[in-house]
Design an enzyme around this catalytic site. Structure first.
Site, mmCIF file in Angstrom:
data_model
loop_
_atom_site.group_PDB
_atom_site.id
_atom_site.type_symbol
_atom_site.label_atom_id
_atom_site.label_comp_id
_atom_site.label_asym_id
_atom_site.label_seq_id
_atom_site.Cartn_x
_atom_site.Cartn_y
_atom_site.Cartn_z
ATOM 1 N N GLU A 1 45.503 36.760 33.498
ATOM 2 C CA GLU A 1 44.906 36.697 32.157
ATOM 3 C C GLU A 1 43.435 37.106 32.184
ATOM 4 O O GLU A 1 42.950 37.810 31.295
ATOM 5 C CB GLU A 1 45.041 35.266 31.594
ATOM 6 C CG GLU A 1 44.444 35.030 30.221
ATOM 7 C CD GLU A 1 45.144 35.814 29.113
ATOM 8 O OE1 GLU A 1 46.278 35.497 28.784
ATOM 9 O OE2 GLU A 1 44.526 36.774 28.599
ATOM 10 N N GLY B 1 38.229 39.013 29.488
ATOM 11 C CA GLY B 1 37.482 37.804 29.837
ATOM 12 C C GLY B 1 38.080 36.565 29.215
ATOM 13 O O GLY B 1 39.238 36.218 29.488
ATOM 14 N N ASP C 1 35.606 50.999 33.903
ATOM 15 C CA ASP C 1 36.001 49.603 33.723
ATOM 16 C C ASP C 1 36.968 49.470 32.543
ATOM 17 O O ASP C 1 38.019 48.825 32.651
ATOM 18 C CB ASP C 1 34.748 48.746 33.495
ATOM 19 C CG ASP C 1 35.082 47.298 33.228
ATOM 20 O OD1 ASP C 1 35.438 46.586 34.188
ATOM 21 O OD2 ASP C 1 35.015 46.868 32.060
ATOM 22 N N GLU D 1 25.053 46.703 35.910
ATOM 23 C CA GLU D 1 24.743 46.783 37.341
ATOM 24 C C GLU D 1 23.609 47.785 37.550
ATOM 25 O O GLU D 1 23.331 48.616 36.688
ATOM 26 C CB GLU D 1 25.968 47.295 38.111
ATOM 27 C CG GLU D 1 27.254 46.585 37.823
ATOM 28 C CD GLU D 1 27.442 45.362 38.700
ATOM 29 O OE1 GLU D 1 26.901 45.343 39.813
ATOM 30 O OE2 GLU D 1 28.115 44.416 38.244
ATOM 31 N N GLY E 1 31.437 37.497 31.894
ATOM 32 C CA GLY E 1 30.610 36.316 32.100
ATOM 33 C C GLY E 1 31.378 35.291 32.902
ATOM 34 O O GLY E 1 32.586 35.167 32.783
ATOM 35 N N LYS F 1 41.199 48.354 32.295
ATOM 36 C CA LYS F 1 41.737 47.345 31.392
ATOM 37 C C LYS F 1 42.816 47.927 30.475
ATOM 38 O O LYS F 1 43.832 47.283 30.234
ATOM 39 C CB LYS F 1 40.603 46.721 30.588
ATOM 40 C CG LYS F 1 39.700 45.862 31.479
ATOM 41 C CD LYS F 1 38.407 45.497 30.777
ATOM 42 C CE LYS F 1 37.507 44.646 31.662
ATOM 43 N NZ LYS F 1 36.143 44.529 31.071
ATOM 44 N N LYS G 1 40.442 43.009 37.993
ATOM 45 C CA LYS G 1 41.094 44.046 37.170
ATOM 46 C C LYS G 1 41.409 45.304 37.970
ATOM 47 O O LYS G 1 42.389 45.980 37.715
ATOM 48 C CB LYS G 1 40.254 44.390 35.949
ATOM 49 C CG LYS G 1 38.852 44.795 36.277
ATOM 50 C CD LYS G 1 37.935 44.671 35.075
ATOM 51 C CE LYS G 1 36.504 44.732 35.548
ATOM 52 N NZ LYS G 1 35.751 43.510 35.357
#
Lengths: 324, 324
Positions: free
Chosen positions: B39, B44, B111, B100, B213, B115, B15
């Site tokens: 995609e 995800g 993050d 993390e 995941g 997106k 991303k």
């Protein structure tokens, strides 16, 4: 239909046509080098047919469960949020133009049945005919059932679902269900639809939006038209085989279910005797001779025998949704 | 990268790469007759890039709003459901491997920002760089804020959104928000993501699923790979232009917002004086010198002046999500 020329394309929103004749039409289309698309036949504005097909590329689909009919979801939402009785909510839906004057196809689950047949056929590769699907509508759902569902921690919803069963068959079914508030489907309200897809890689994915209406449906049709217009050659990947009989459809009576039951005139001892430990529910204004409970999970045919054994008057009976 | 040959295909789940270099990579891909698919970079396992592109065929997209980061949603869910403080919930997320050891990228919204940049670029056709997006994380959200949100009738969620504004610009932003329980996004819990797309024909459509995941992401990558494998010739339709400056990005201070405020040591008269009529909220254990309220809708820069004018100590300040 003049499908003789290679490169011809057909786009439809007619769910009855796809549910009853999909395999035949897909076969004819393939033989004549035509594209046959039907995104608008299920879920209205919700992109589901193509994403489901995309999911299939990387997933073993294990189950699909959806709120597939906006009219019945509107009626149930009015019952839940505004304490309206079924008849009053239906009359309001008719007044607002959400329900037909003859509301049978919506209220008795026939419309949801056609849609789950299309999704099941696509997901599992064999045509599932509506006549093979056990189908119960919402006309027997009462305000009391809705209240008990809330006290249990969920909501009553009309669910069309299909899942793989242990014997290598699939089980499609349409019925009102107690849906736990952990499940996104329990939060799909008013005329909206929601379709949950369970797969081995994605776990669960839900698609949500307006399931009907001129403009939303037109949106899905336009997406199909744009898609076929871009295809330089025939590419019918959204397809399935015809099925000659229902030997791949499991008997719903063999499915393991928990069931909500509301009974009158049955002592708690009789319930324990038949069902073992059950989860009792309560509601405002509950009469002294009324009991409501959730049965342990068991084969539906065993549940039926036990329910008959306890006697009394059964005022409500709704399955609990469990697919995961 | 050896993209010289026509028919080469590139699939990525990165991303950061797409958010920072998407326009450049899409241009290079087009020049070299390559397909570039991503995609898995957003949402995800959730099919969103392709369905969004499909929606675009028939819709003017007016806004997108999403819960785009599973780690922060897990933390917030623990705060809401189990009354855990932010620090404890973060520690649990780290222990479970959701966060993390350096959780900055998740917790501060970076993050989610990448997106929403990808989705905004795709929906509105011009590259939106993360550096242009006002971004606030959830590290300042307290248990008290979460309780007030519940009493108001909704939930705090970290929302990345973008919408068209009146001046023909777009407004991308990432921030915690009060999301009303009528909005499906308020029910997206744990590590799940949900992305709501608003369009003139579809009204609203939501895509829901696991946002991260290994296996869910792999599922999206496989879908891309299958897609490019089926393409007999190059067909890069999911594309957008580069943007030389941020003149098409609206200033978030000019946006009309209602804001939840929690203050200490401010008399109600001062609040009325500055804001007019406000909606007061309450919570268990609310101290006598604490007030919490929802401001009327106004330009954010006006809100800021008024908030400064009332004095006292500002303990919490979270915008209300309104896109429709």
């Amino acid at each position: 239909m003049a499908w003789r020329d290679k490169g011809k394309r057909v786009v439809t929103s007619n769910k009855e046509l796809v549910a009853e004749k999909g395999a035949e039409l897909l076969k004819i289309a393939a033989e004549h080098g035509c594209n046959f698309l039907f995104e608008a036949s299920t879920g209205g504005a919700i992109p589901i047919i193509r994403p489901l097909h995309q999911c299939l590329a990387a997933n073993d689909i294990t189950a699909i469960a959806g709120i597939l009919n906006g009219t019945t979801n509107f009626i149930i939402t009015k019952m839940i949020n505004e304490n309206m009785a079924f008849g009053d909510a239906l009359a309001l839906a008719q007044k607002l133009g959400y329900a037909e004057q003859d509301p049978t196809a919506d209220v008795e689950g026939h419309d949801a049945c056609r849609k789950i047949c299309i999704l099941a056929s696509l997901a599992f590769g064999k045509h599932v005919y509506p006549k093979w699907v056990h189908c119960e509508g919402i006309s027997a759902v009462t305000l009391e059932d809705v209240m008990y569902a809330e006290s249990w921690g969920g909501a009553v919803k009309l669910i069309g679902s299909v899942k793989r069963t242990d014997g290598g068959k699939i089980l499609p079914i349409v019925r009102p269900a107690f849906v736990c508030s952990n499940n996104q489907l329990s939060h799909v309200s008013d005329v909206f639809n929601g379709i949950m897809v369970y797969g081995d890689a994605v776990d669960e994915v839900m698609f949500y939006g307006r399931g009907a209406g001129k403009i939303p449906t037109a949106s899905a049709i336009v997406a199909d038209i744009v898609d076929v217009a871009k295809m330089t050659e025939t590419s019918i990947s959204q397809t399935w085989e015809d099925s000659s009989d229902d030997s791949f459809i499991a008997d719903y009576k063999d499915d393991i279910v928990s069931v909500y039951v509301r009974v009158k005139g049955v002592p708690a001892e009789k319930i324990s005797e038949a069902f073992g430990t059950v989860e009792y529910l309560s509601r405002d204004g509950q009469p002294a001779d009324e009991l409501a409970f959730i049965s342990p999970a068991m084969k539906e045919r065993d549940f039926d025998s036990k329910l008959e054994a306890i006697g009394g008057e059964v005022l409500g009976k709704i399955r609990v949704l469990e697919l995961e």
